[in-house]
Design a protein around this motif. Structure first.
Motif, PDB file in Angstrom:
ATOM      1  N   GLU A   1     -12.868 -10.399  11.375  1.00 43.17           N
ATOM      2  CA  GLU A   1     -12.336 -10.089  10.047  1.00 43.17           C
ATOM      3  C   GLU A   1     -10.884 -10.533   9.945  1.00 43.17           C
ATOM      4  OE1 GLU A   1     -13.022  -5.966   9.102  1.00 43.17           O
ATOM      5  OE2 GLU A   1     -14.987  -5.964  10.078  1.00 43.17           O
ATOM      6  N   SER A   2     -10.603 -11.704  10.485  1.00 46.15           N
ATOM      7  CA  SER A   2      -9.220 -12.170  10.595  1.00 46.15           C
ATOM      8  C   SER A   2      -8.545 -12.307   9.231  1.00 46.15           C
ATOM      9  CB  SER A   2      -9.160 -13.503  11.346  1.00 46.15           C
ATOM     10  OG  SER A   2      -9.931 -14.490  10.677  1.00 46.15           O
ATOM     11  N   GLU A   3      -9.281 -12.749   8.214  1.00 44.42           N
ATOM     12  CA  GLU A   3      -8.681 -12.913   6.895  1.00 44.42           C
ATOM     13  C   GLU A   3      -8.202 -11.574   6.332  1.00 44.42           C
ATOM     14  OE1 GLU A   3     -11.194 -14.973   4.211  1.00 44.42           O
ATOM     15  OE2 GLU A   3     -11.301 -16.810   5.422  1.00 44.42           O
ATOM     16  N   TYR A   4      -9.018 -10.535   6.534  1.00 43.74           N
ATOM     17  CA  TYR A   4      -8.628  -9.205   6.056  1.00 43.74           C
ATOM     18  C   TYR A   4      -7.376  -8.711   6.784  1.00 43.74           C
ATOM     19  CZ  TYR A   4      -8.691  -4.143   5.374  1.00 43.74           C
ATOM     20  OH  TYR A   4      -8.335  -2.849   5.093  1.00 43.74           O
TER      21      TYR A   4
ATOM     22  N   GLU B   1       0.558  -8.562   5.568  1.00 45.14           N
ATOM     23  CA  GLU B   1       1.609  -8.885   4.603  1.00 45.14           C
ATOM     24  C   GLU B   1       2.077  -7.660   3.831  1.00 45.14           C
ATOM     25  OE1 GLU B   1      -0.044 -11.926   2.174  1.00 45.14           O
ATOM     26  OE2 GLU B   1      -0.244 -13.374   3.833  1.00 45.14           O
ATOM     27  N   ALA B   2       1.171  -6.741   3.516  1.00 44.77           N
ATOM     28  CA  ALA B   2       1.528  -5.520   2.780  1.00 44.77           C
ATOM     29  C   ALA B   2       0.377  -4.538   2.868  1.00 44.77           C
ATOM     30  CB  ALA B   2       1.839  -5.837   1.325  1.00 44.77           C
ATOM     31  N   GLN B   3       0.687  -3.246   2.661  1.00 46.54           N
ATOM     32  CA  GLN B   3      -0.356  -2.222   2.685  1.00 46.54           C
ATOM     33  C   GLN B   3      -0.480  -1.574   1.315  1.00 46.54           C
ATOM     34  OE1 GLN B   3       0.462   1.412   4.903  1.00 46.54           O
ATOM     35  NE2 GLN B   3       2.635   0.889   5.108  1.00 46.54           N
ATOM     36  N   TYR B   4      -1.725  -1.314   0.934  1.00 48.09           N
ATOM     37  CA  TYR B   4      -2.010  -0.678  -0.354  1.00 48.09           C
ATOM     38  C   TYR B   4      -3.051   0.431  -0.154  1.00 48.09           C
ATOM     39  CZ  TYR B   4       0.211  -4.978  -1.958  1.00 48.09           C
ATOM     40  OH  TYR B   4       1.092  -6.020  -2.147  1.00 48.09           O
ATOM     41  N   PRO B   5      -2.741   1.453   0.648  1.00 51.37           N
ATOM     42  CA  PRO B   5      -3.726   2.515   0.884  1.00 51.37           C
ATOM     43  C   PRO B   5      -3.926   3.376  -0.355  1.00 51.37           C
ATOM     44  CG  PRO B   5      -1.617   3.123   1.829  1.00 51.37           C
ATOM     45  CD  PRO B   5      -1.468   1.710   1.342  1.00 51.37           C
TER      46      PRO B   5
ATOM     47  N   VAL C   1     -10.105  15.759  16.326  1.00 45.46           N
ATOM     48  CA  VAL C   1     -10.336  15.680  14.881  1.00 45.46           C
ATOM     49  C   VAL C   1      -9.682  14.439  14.271  1.00 45.46           C
ATOM     50  CG1 VAL C   1     -10.658  18.156  14.599  1.00 45.46           C
ATOM     51  CG2 VAL C   1      -8.356  17.207  14.464  1.00 45.46           C
ATOM     52  N   CYS C   2      -9.833  13.308  14.900  1.00 41.85           N
ATOM     53  CA  CYS C   2      -9.240  12.070  14.392  1.00 41.85           C
ATOM     54  C   CYS C   2      -9.897  11.670  13.070  1.00 41.85           C
ATOM     55  CB  CYS C   2      -9.416  10.950  15.418  1.00 41.85           C
ATOM     56  SG  CYS C   2      -8.842   9.348  14.826  1.00 41.85           S
ATOM     57  N   PRO C   3      -9.152  11.647  11.954  1.00 39.97           N
ATOM     58  CA  PRO C   3      -9.760  11.331  10.650  1.00 39.97           C
ATOM     59  C   PRO C   3     -10.383   9.946  10.589  1.00 39.97           C
ATOM     60  CG  PRO C   3      -7.593  12.320  10.375  1.00 39.97           C
ATOM     61  CD  PRO C   3      -7.730  12.001  11.835  1.00 39.97           C
ATOM     62  N   SER C   4      -9.770   8.957  11.239  1.00 40.85           N
ATOM     63  CA  SER C   4     -10.338   7.609  11.205  1.00 40.85           C
ATOM     64  C   SER C   4     -11.707   7.585  11.859  1.00 40.85           C
ATOM     65  CB  SER C   4      -9.399   6.628  11.914  1.00 40.85           C
ATOM     66  OG  SER C   4      -8.187   6.506  11.204  1.00 40.85           O
ATOM     67  N   ASN C   5     -11.884   8.411  12.879  1.00 40.05           N
ATOM     68  CA  ASN C   5     -13.160   8.470  13.570  1.00 40.05           C
ATOM     69  C   ASN C   5     -14.176   9.279  12.776  1.00 40.05           C
ATOM     70  OD1 ASN C   5     -15.132   9.675  15.691  1.00 40.05           O
ATOM     71  ND2 ASN C   5     -14.124   8.008  16.779  1.00 40.05           N
ATOM     72  N   VAL C   6     -13.743  10.424  12.252  1.00 39.61           N
ATOM     73  CA  VAL C   6     -14.660  11.337  11.559  1.00 39.61           C
ATOM     74  C   VAL C   6     -15.050  10.817  10.175  1.00 39.61           C
ATOM     75  CG1 VAL C   6     -14.907  13.666  10.603  1.00 39.61           C
ATOM     76  CG2 VAL C   6     -13.789  13.329  12.828  1.00 39.61           C
TER      77      VAL C   6
ATOM     78  N   PRO D   1      -8.447   0.225   8.939  1.00 40.91           N
ATOM     79  CA  PRO D   1      -7.029  -0.153   8.841  1.00 40.91           C
ATOM     80  C   PRO D   1      -6.656  -0.539   7.412  1.00 40.91           C
ATOM     81  CG  PRO D   1      -7.995  -1.124  10.798  1.00 40.91           C
ATOM     82  CD  PRO D   1      -9.123  -0.489  10.044  1.00 40.91           C
ATOM     83  N   GLY D   2      -5.570   0.036   6.922  1.00 45.92           N
ATOM     84  CA  GLY D   2      -5.114  -0.268   5.575  1.00 45.92           C
ATOM     85  C   GLY D   2      -5.609   0.680   4.508  1.00 45.92           C
ATOM     86  N   GLU D   3      -6.534   1.589   4.837  1.00 46.68           N
ATOM     87  CA  GLU D   3      -7.125   2.474   3.820  1.00 46.68           C
ATOM     88  C   GLU D   3      -6.402   3.805   3.667  1.00 46.68           C
ATOM     89  OE1 GLU D   3     -11.822   1.079   3.796  1.00 46.68           O
ATOM     90  OE2 GLU D   3     -11.258   2.946   4.782  1.00 46.68           O
ATOM     91  N   ALA D   4      -5.761   4.289   4.718  1.00 42.21           N
ATOM     92  CA  ALA D   4      -5.149   5.621   4.658  1.00 42.21           C
ATOM     93  C   ALA D   4      -3.802   5.623   5.364  1.00 42.21           C
ATOM     94  CB  ALA D   4      -6.072   6.670   5.287  1.00 42.21           C
ATOM     95  N   PHE D   5      -2.778   6.051   4.644  1.00 43.87           N
ATOM     96  CA  PHE D   5      -1.474   6.306   5.254  1.00 43.87           C
ATOM     97  C   PHE D   5      -1.554   7.719   5.815  1.00 43.87           C
ATOM     98  CE2 PHE D   5       3.030   7.425   5.287  1.00 43.87           C
ATOM     99  CZ  PHE D   5       3.586   6.275   5.837  1.00 43.87           C
TER     100      PHE D   5
END
Length: 335
Positions: A136-139, A145-149, A161-166, A171-175
């Motif tokens: 997913e190199s393009e993503y 370049e910038a984040q828009y979570p 209780v890691c939210p990314s796992n649960v 990457p890029g979806e949640a600050f």
């Protein structure tokens, strides 16, 4: 020192520089089989793998010339000789890199009869790189370049209780910020890393959702519920969890006839709601919330039964004024 000796020393110094350039120039040229990321920097491309380098390329000097070099190296002063030897060692170490890049996840965890956690961690990183980053190199170039979570997530520091796992955040979806007991202190309590992250997420990133996630068997809440009201503790933990003292008092009142564990469970959810209301003490959060540019949500993860509860703070039924009200909507239970 005679002129002859000075010329020999200058020649020796030039030889070291030329040899270094020869080695470095060979190292900097990737072969056709190297993995390069489209649009990436030369550094990122070079660090992908040494697998693409052949043995002959890693030894840039022909055999006859190499023998002459060894003869010349022996005649160099000790300091210069050690520099050349280090360059040769670096070059030869690259030749063995290919062998070390082919770790098997089932085997790397045991070294010398014990478990090397960083070897396993390295393999997990390389698996992520091969299976996700490169595919997913393009993503990944886009989010570099910038984040828009769309989410700001406040969760507990608990390792279970890691939210990314649960919840599967990519990457890029949640600050995200994690602290003990997933607390949001009120504005009046002054600066903290939590409200600093909130300020950046809301004012700079302009996230559309804030999600505060509590969880079962929370050690921070247990510490809060165990605190004596008149205790003057110097513990950093106690000074932090006291931010949720109002939730503790409510849990003790509403669940007075229940066991301590049940009171803690009650407080785990009440503390989330307290944090939701504390969010509205920040004017820049309340303003976006009232304009419906920002939604505020609570969540509760029960990892003993693997269930998740979600609810949303109701704009119409909630206020932070004295004697204000708390109202939720869109409650859901995932199991």
């Amino acid at each position: 020192m005679t002129q002859l000796q000075m010329r020999q020393q200058r020649w020796s110094a030039k030889f070291v520089v030329l040899l270094a350039r020869s080695v470095i120039s060979r190292m900097a040229v990737p072969s056709s089989s190297s993995s390069w990321i489209s649009g990436g920097s030369p550094v990122s491309g070079f660090t992908c793998s040494f697998v693409g380098f052949s043995r002959n390329l890693l030894n840039p000097l022909p055999t006859k010339l190499a023998k002459n070099v060894e003869t010349q190296v022996r005649s160099l002063p000790s300091v210069q000789r050690s520099q050349v030897l280090r360059l040769k060692a670096a070059s030869s170490s690259l030749g063995s890199a290919q062998e070390h890049m082919s770790y098997d996840l089932k085997d790397v965890s045991e070294i010398d009869g014990g478990q090397d956690l960083f070897v396993e961690m390295k393999q997990r990183f390389l698996n992520f790189k091969r299976q996700k980053y490169i595919k997913e190199s393009e993503y990944f170039q886009t989010i570099a370049e910038a984040q828009y979570p769309k989410f700001m997530v406040i969760a507990c520091a608990d390792s279970r209780v890691c939210p990314s796992n649960v919840l599967g955040f990519q990457p890029g979806e949640a600050f995200m910020i994690r602290n003990v007991a997933n607390l949001v202190p009120p504005l009046e309590n002054g600066p903290s890393e939590t409200n600093a992250a909130l300020e950046f997420a809301v004012n700079t990133l302009e996230v559309e959702n804030i999600l505060v996630i509590g969880h079962s068997s929370c050690g921070g809440i247990q510490a809060l519920m165990s605190m004596q009201d008149d205790a003057d503790s110097k513990s950093f933990l106690h000074k932090w969890v006291v931010n949720a003292k109002a939730a503790k008092l409510r849990a003790e009142a509403d669940a007075a006839h229940y066991s301590f564990d049940q009171q803690c469970r009650h407080c785990e959810k009440d503390s989330v709601n307290l944090s939701l209301m504390n969010l509205l003490t920040y004017p820049w959060i309340e303003d976006r919330f009232r304009k419906e540019l920002l939604s505020i949500h609570g969540g509760y993860y029960d990892f003993l039964n693997c269930t998740f509860e979600k609810w949303t703070l109701d704009l119409k039924g909630s206020s932070i004024e004295e004697g204000g009200t708390f109202s939720v909507k869109d409650q859901a239970f995932w199991c």
